[in-house]
Write an enzyme that holds these catalytic residues in place. Structure first.
Site, PDB file in Angstrom:
ATOM      1  N   ASP A 370      41.708  39.606  47.642  1.00 26.33           N
ATOM      2  CA  ASP A 370      41.794  40.574  48.740  1.00 26.33           C
ATOM      3  C   ASP A 370      42.163  41.952  48.216  1.00 26.33           C
ATOM      4  O   ASP A 370      41.653  42.963  48.676  1.00 26.33           O
ATOM      5  CB  ASP A 370      42.810  40.105  49.790  1.00 26.33           C
ATOM      6  N   GLU A 376      50.019  39.722  46.205  1.00 29.91           N
ATOM      7  CA  GLU A 376      49.116  38.868  46.954  1.00 29.91           C
ATOM      8  C   GLU A 376      47.959  38.494  46.016  1.00 29.91           C
ATOM      9  O   GLU A 376      48.018  37.493  45.351  1.00 29.91           O
ATOM     10  CB  GLU A 376      48.642  39.570  48.241  1.00 29.91           C
ATOM     11  N   GLU A 642      42.300  48.836  53.028  1.00 29.61           N
ATOM     12  CA  GLU A 642      42.473  47.656  53.893  1.00 29.61           C
ATOM     13  C   GLU A 642      42.484  48.057  55.369  1.00 29.61           C
ATOM     14  O   GLU A 642      41.928  47.362  56.213  1.00 29.61           O
ATOM     15  CB  GLU A 642      43.805  46.976  53.545  1.00 29.61           C
TER      16      GLU A 642
HETATM   17  C1  BGC Z   1      44.944  39.746  53.262  1.00 35.89           C
HETATM   18  C2  BGC Z   1      43.606  39.800  53.924  1.00 35.89           C
HETATM   19  C3  BGC Z   1      43.377  38.449  54.503  1.00 35.89           C
HETATM   20  C4  BGC Z   1      44.395  38.308  55.583  1.00 35.89           C
HETATM   21  C5  BGC Z   1      44.267  37.160  56.479  1.00 35.89           C
HETATM   22  C6  BGC Z   1      45.963  39.527  54.307  1.00 35.89           C
HETATM   23  O1  BGC Z   1      47.243  39.531  53.822  1.00 35.89           O
HETATM   24  O2  BGC Z   1      45.187  40.869  52.501  1.00 35.89           O
HETATM   25  O3  BGC Z   1      42.632  40.427  53.285  1.00 35.89           O
HETATM   26  O4  BGC Z   1      42.091  38.150  54.885  1.00 35.89           O
HETATM   27  O5  BGC Z   1      45.694  38.406  55.071  1.00 35.89           O
HETATM   28  O6  BGC Z   1      44.243  37.629  57.688  1.00 35.89           O
END
Ligand code: BGC
Length: 767
Positions: A370, A376, A642
């Site tokens: 992500d 993360e 994001e």
């Molecule tokens: C991530 C997203 C992911 C989401 C789920 C986040 O913390 O960065 O990209 O899809 O959580 O809703």
């Protein structure tokens, strides 16, 4: 009523059941690879320092007396490793053996080590970092996610020109110690003391970890890619010494420094500066993202970290006065062939395309992540599926996603549910984390199907078929009265009104079922085609009953609801024009701004351009106030954010990711509609060249390397006159839509075409 089964029938039943089970087990039981049979897992022979856990080093010294014909090293580790012969790093890969579902799949690497060998004494060393296996990793910073040991297993197969050979296996003859890497983990960074040299070698301990889970590595692994020199060294208002590389990226910094023994240099990383121009790390959560070096002193020393990466554009330097020429940022990502290029007369859109490409690079580090900066960096399935088509236009992502899909299969729950993160790092958490939700878990059907469309590879469909089916069956099992309602992430981060979750659930149930039907038809599973076709009819009819008003409006009155209803084929043809009109109205009522999140955004412009609202689609593409794609560009972004408003108009920065590719899924529309390159059959064996000019763009250069070869669609506008240059590769055919002239069927070749765009034509739909 009780039914008694005669004993002999019962016996027969039990015997055949046991036989079936044995066959099943034999089929599924993995075998250890041949090279590993005599090799042993080894772990350090000393008690590890539990606080820092310095990276252990293993060593085998051996002597060669004869000329070498060939030499191959097979190796894997619990953690991430780098192997060296003498002082030379073996291979160009970082973060080997990559991240997989380690409980059942651990990749091994194979290196040609002949070029590293010498006659006489050879010193093979392997250093192991914490990595995904045992480092503090996952949003909760839990350690030892897969185990607590930093074991390795290896075999070197050395053949001599005289026909003889030797095999060196990891075993009790290896030695272990620690060295200058006092600590290294993915989120935290590295602590390195150049004054410590490996010494005090101790015998290793032999361990008994599984070898059955060892599998060959898919793809070339993570490599060093772009090297970006520092563009500016400056002092921030608060006095920090900062270096700006001009580009947000994922990787690390290589630097040179001269100082005294034990001088300590600290390099911290950040993606943005705050409103006042100071270094901002408020978005990194638990990731300290700092590399620390303790110098040997007296001469110029060069450093690069190991076993960590950072998402950054800026660094803060402590411990020395930074000189611009001494700092270079190195991008690290999985080695993939570039496939596409897109540029046009609009500089903002070109920057958007650059940002998409850089967010891909920043997040294709062994798995699709992500984000690359905060604590993360997980393989969120929703993000990976929404971005697939765009990714495939820009790079050859076949191996990359094929590997990840194997982990998706491996981590799929016994009840068919698919985790929201692959590899499923939260698999042992209690209470269990969310899994099996719409738009995320549907990666199980969407990614294999799209891979088939792009690469024409039925093997991927065969490989994933059981997983796709299990996922759709899971949804059905979880549904009540023909409706699937699951507490998912919905249209994640959509600005404005949210689209109801059950509505989204039902759309994705239908979509996954449709893709399963398509796949079953290709693989020849006729029974499944029938079964799931009738399931799909029920899913859609429940949808219409529950979510439509008589006048044809979908219940949630949001852009995403119309986008999903249209693009996921939830509506009868008679209602589509109404839904498209309503979508257009909603966009206009929102002052030509989008209001979509992760799930609606990838299809938003397609939903408009496919249904007669090309102008509105271009209005959204060209919009540069929040929320829009060009707003971040206007605010100086060099990657996709994001959140649409990660930096607010007053320059206040938010604690969010500045490198998150999901909204970059608009790249697919740039290639397919603005550039006009689309697959009419899998693998682009048949191609549609159908650019739809608009948005004041006067020229486009668009190309894509398909499995058949390079496809080109360039166009220039002079007033209403359009000139097109098209290239179709050998083995493929194409339908070219020339504005004002209509469609023409062509074979491989280069075509120069001319047409005219009437103002009305620009409003026409793509369909
Ligand atoms: C991530 C997203 C992911 C989401 C789920 C986040 O913390 O960065 O990209 O899809 O959580 O809703």
């Amino acid at each position: 009523m009780q039914v008694s089964i005669p004993f002999h029938i019962m016996k027969l039943f039990i015997i055949s059941w046991v036989l079936l089970l044995m066959v099943g087990i034999r089929e599924t039981r993995a075998q250890s690879p041949e090279w590993s049979r005599q090799a042993q897992w080894i772990v350090p022979g000393f008690a590890e320092d539990t606080l820092l856990r310095p990276s252990p080093i293993y060593r085998k010294i051996f002597t060669l007396h004869k000329p070498v014909q060939s030499a191959v090293l097979y190796i894997s580790a619990h953690g991430v490793f780098e192997a060296f012969m003498g002082n030379r790093k073996i291979g160009e890969e970082y973060f080997a053996p990559g991240w997989t579902s380690y409980d059942t799949r651990l990749q091994y690497r194979q290196y040609d080590i002949k070029p590293y060998l010498q006659s006489g004494k050879n010193d093979l060393q392997v250093i192991v970092g914490e990595g995904w296996y045992r480092g503090a990793f996952g949003g909760l910073m839990q350690k030892n996610n897969y185990g607590s040991d930093p074991g390795i297993i290896a075999m070197a197969d050395i053949r001599f020109t005289d026909g003889s050979s030797i095999r060196l296996y990891t075993d009790s003859s290896w030695q272990s110690t620690t060295g200058p890497v006092l600590h290294a983990d993915i989120y935290g960074g590295m602590l390195y003391n150049a004054n410590i040299q490996p010494g005090n070698w101790q015998p290793v301990t032999v361990a008994t970890f599984s070898k059955d889970i060892l599998v060959p590595t898919v793809g070339d692994g993570v490599k060093k890619q772009e090297r970006i020199p520092a563009v500016r060294v400056f002092t921030a208002p608060n006095g920090d010494q900062l270096v700006d590389f001009g580009q947000n990226l994922a990787g690390w910094v290589s630097f040179r420094v001269k100082g005294k023994k034990n001088d300590t240099i600290r390099i911290s990383h950040a993606e943005v500066l705050d409103k006042n121009g100071n270094f901002y790390t408020g978005n990194l959560r638990e990731a300290t993202a700092t590399d620390t070096y303790i110098l040997k002193g007296n001469s110029v020393e060069s450093f690069e970290p190991m076993f960590t990466w950072h998402g950054f554009r800026y660094i803060k330097v402590e411990g020395c006065k930074p000189l611009k020429e001494n700092f270079t940022a190195i991008a690290l990502y999985t080695a993939m062939q570039p496939t596409g290029s897109f540029s046009c007369s609009d500089p903002g859109i070109n920057q958007l395309q650059q940002n998409i490409s850089w967010s891909l690079k920043g997040n294709f580090l062994d798995i699709p992540t992500d984000c690359p900066q905060r604590s993360e960096r997980l393989g969120w399935t929703g993000d990976a599926q929404v971005f697939f088509r765009t990714a495939a236009f820009n790079f050859n992502v076949r191996d990359f996603y094929a590997k990840w899909l194997q982990d998706l299969r491996a981590d799929q729950r016994p009840n068919g549910s698919v985790p929201t993160i692959i590899p499923w790092i939260y698999r042992n958490l209690q209470p269990p984390r969310k899994n099996g939700v719409a738009g995320w878990s549907d990666a199980a059907t969407i990614v294999p199907w799209q891979m088939y469309q792009v690469y024409g590879d039925t093997a991927i469909l065969t490989q994933q078929y059981a997983s796709m089916k299990a996922w759709v069956d899971h949804i059905q099992g979880a549904s009540t009265d023909g409706l699937w309602t699951v507490n998912g992430y919905g249209d994640w981060l959509a600005p404005g009104d949210s689209t109801s979750l059950p509505f989204i659930d039902q759309c994705f149930w239908a979509y996954s079922t449709q893709l399963l039907i398509n796949t079953a038809a290709i693989l020849g599973h006729q029974d499944d085609v029938q079964h799931y076709t009738s399931m799909l009819q029920q899913v859609k009819s429940s949808f219409l009953q529950h979510y439509m008003k008589p006048e044809g409006y979908t219940m949630p009155n949001t852009q995403t609801s119309y986008v999903l209803a249209l693009e996921l084929q939830m509506l009868p043809d008679s209602i589509k024009p109404l839904a498209a009109k309503r979508l257009d109205e909603l966009v206009k009522a929102n002052n030509n701004h989008l209001a979509t999140g992760f799930l609606g955004t990838p299809w938003l412009l397609h939903a408009l351009s496919n249904n007669g609202y090309v102008h509105t689609a271009y209005d959204l593409l060209k919009q540069d106030t929040w929320p829009s794609w060009l707003y971040p560009v206007k605010m100086g972004a060099t990657t996709i954010w994001e959140k649409w408003n990660a930096i607010l108009p007053d320059s206040n920065v938010q604690a969010t990711s500045y490198n998150h590719y999901a909204y970059g899924a608009v790249g697919d529309w740039l290639y397919r509609v603005v550039g006009g390159i689309d697959a009419a059959a899998s693998a682009y064996k048949k191609i549609n060249i159908h650019p739809i000019p608009g948005g004041g763009i006067t020229w486009v250069k668009c190309s894509y390397i398909s499995p058949y070869g390079k496809i080109v669609s360039n166009w220039q506008l002079e007033g209403e006159h359009i000139k097109m240059q098209v290239e179709i590769p050998n083995g493929a055919t194409a339908t070219i839509y020339v504005p004002g002239k209509g469609a023409m069927e062509v074979k491989a070749g280069k075509y120069n075409l001319e047409g005219n765009i009437s103002p009305q034509e620009n409003k026409l739909s793509k369909r």
